[in-house]
Structures are given as structure tokens and as C-alpha cells.
Write a protein that holds these residues in place. Structure first.
Motif, short mmCIF file in Angstrom:
data_model
loop_
_atom_site.label_atom_id
_atom_site.label_comp_id
_atom_site.label_asym_id
_atom_site.label_seq_id
_atom_site.Cartn_x
_atom_site.Cartn_y
_atom_site.Cartn_z
N THR A 1 0.69 -1.02 0.10
CA THR A 1 0.07 -0.03 -0.10
C THR A 1 1.04 1.01 -0.03
O THR A 1 0.64 2.27 -0.58
N GLU A 2 1.89 1.38 0.80
CA GLU A 2 2.92 2.37 0.86
C GLU A 2 3.50 2.63 -0.24
O GLU A 2 3.61 3.81 -0.96
N ARG B 1 2.34 1.63 -3.32
CA ARG B 1 1.34 2.05 -4.36
C ARG B 1 0.94 3.59 -4.23
O ARG B 1 1.20 4.42 -5.27
N ASP B 2 1.16 4.05 -3.03
CA ASP B 2 0.73 5.57 -2.77
C ASP B 2 1.94 6.27 -3.26
O ASP B 2 1.92 7.32 -3.73
N LEU B 3 3.11 5.89 -2.86
CA LEU B 3 4.24 6.51 -3.40
C LEU B 3 4.32 6.64 -4.93
O LEU B 3 4.67 7.54 -5.43
N LYS C 1 1.99 6.53 -6.87
CA LYS C 1 0.60 7.60 -7.29
C LYS C 1 1.26 8.78 -7.17
O LYS C 1 0.91 9.87 -7.84
N SER C 2 1.79 9.28 -6.27
CA SER C 2 2.34 10.38 -5.80
C SER C 2 3.44 10.96 -6.75
O SER C 2 3.53 12.11 -7.08
#
Length: 135
Positions: free
Chosen positions: A123-124, A126-128, A130-131
Motif C-alpha cells: 500500500t505504501e 502504491r501510494d508513493l 501515485k504521488s
């Protein structure tokens, strides 16, 4: 809907039937406990206390006169009733405790576990990603 149909629908619901069965079993259980206390528990206690029969313990307020029966406070029977109550209460407590334990176990099994370490890491990541795409 007629009164008879409403009553039939009410009486055939599971809760009413379960309650009726519970009341009948409870009444029978009360008789069993009363017999257990009066016939099994109290005689040895009376023997230990010097041959006392608890059902005969009473204070006579007014002696019998002719056809008028004596006025007595039968505290021995009251003691037996208290012991009946304590045994029934304890049995109900233990039953409810067992039911609550089973319910808690079912609730624990039903609650989903949180994400694993791998899932949190993914999840981390993925979020990185995306950012970084947003820049």
C-alpha cells in the motif's frame, strides 16, 4: 387480518415457542433444584448442625387453639428457599457465561484481521508511485 390469524402468526413465530419451552424447562429445573436442596443438601447440613431438620425450624407466634392452626414463622423453609434461589441463580449465571463466551469467540472469528505487513508495504509503495506520477 382477523384476530385468529394474527394470533396464529404470533404463536407460530420462533421466539414465542422458544420462550414457552424455556418457561416449561425452567419450571421443571426449579422443581429439581428444590428436591436437590431439600432432599440432598439440607439433610447433611442438618446432621452436621446436630440433627436439625431445616423444614421444621419455625418460631411459634401463637399456639394452636382448637380448630385454629398455630401462627408460625417457618424460617427453615425460608432458608431452603434461599438456597434454592442461590443454586438456580448460579446455574443460570454459568449458562449465560458459557453463551457469552461462545458469542465472543464467534465475534472474534467474524472480525477480519488487519492488513499484513506485506499488504501495508504494498500500500505504501502504491501510494508513493501515485504521488510520483502526479508530479
Amino acid at each position: 387480518m382477523s384476530l385468529i390469524q394474527e394470533f396464529k402468526a404470533f404463536a407460530s413465530r420462533g421466539n414465542v415457542i422458544d420462550m414457552a419451552v424455556g418457561i416449561i424447562i425452567g419450571a421443571a429445573f426449579g422443581k429439581i433444584v428444590s428436591s436437590f436442596v431439600g432432599d440432598v443438601i439440607m439433610p447433611p447440613i442438618g446432621l452436621i448442625l446436630g440433627g436439625v431438620d431445616f423444614s421444621d425450624l419455625a418460631v411459634t407466634l401463637k399456639a394452636a387453639e382448637g380448630s385454629t392452626p398455630a401462627v408460625v414463622i417457618a424460617y427453615g423453609k425460608f432458608i431452603q428457599t434461599i438456597i434454592d434461589f442461590l443454586i438456580i441463580s448460579f446455574a443460570i449465571f454459568m449458562g449465560l457465561k458459557a453463551i457469552n463466551t461462545l458469542k465472543r469467540k464467534q465475534e472474534e472469528e467474524a472480525t477480519p484481521a488487519g492488513p499484513t505487513k506485506d499488504q501495508e508495504l504494498l500500500t505504501e509503495i502504491r501510494d508513493l508511485l501515485k504521488s510520483q506520477q502526479g508530479k
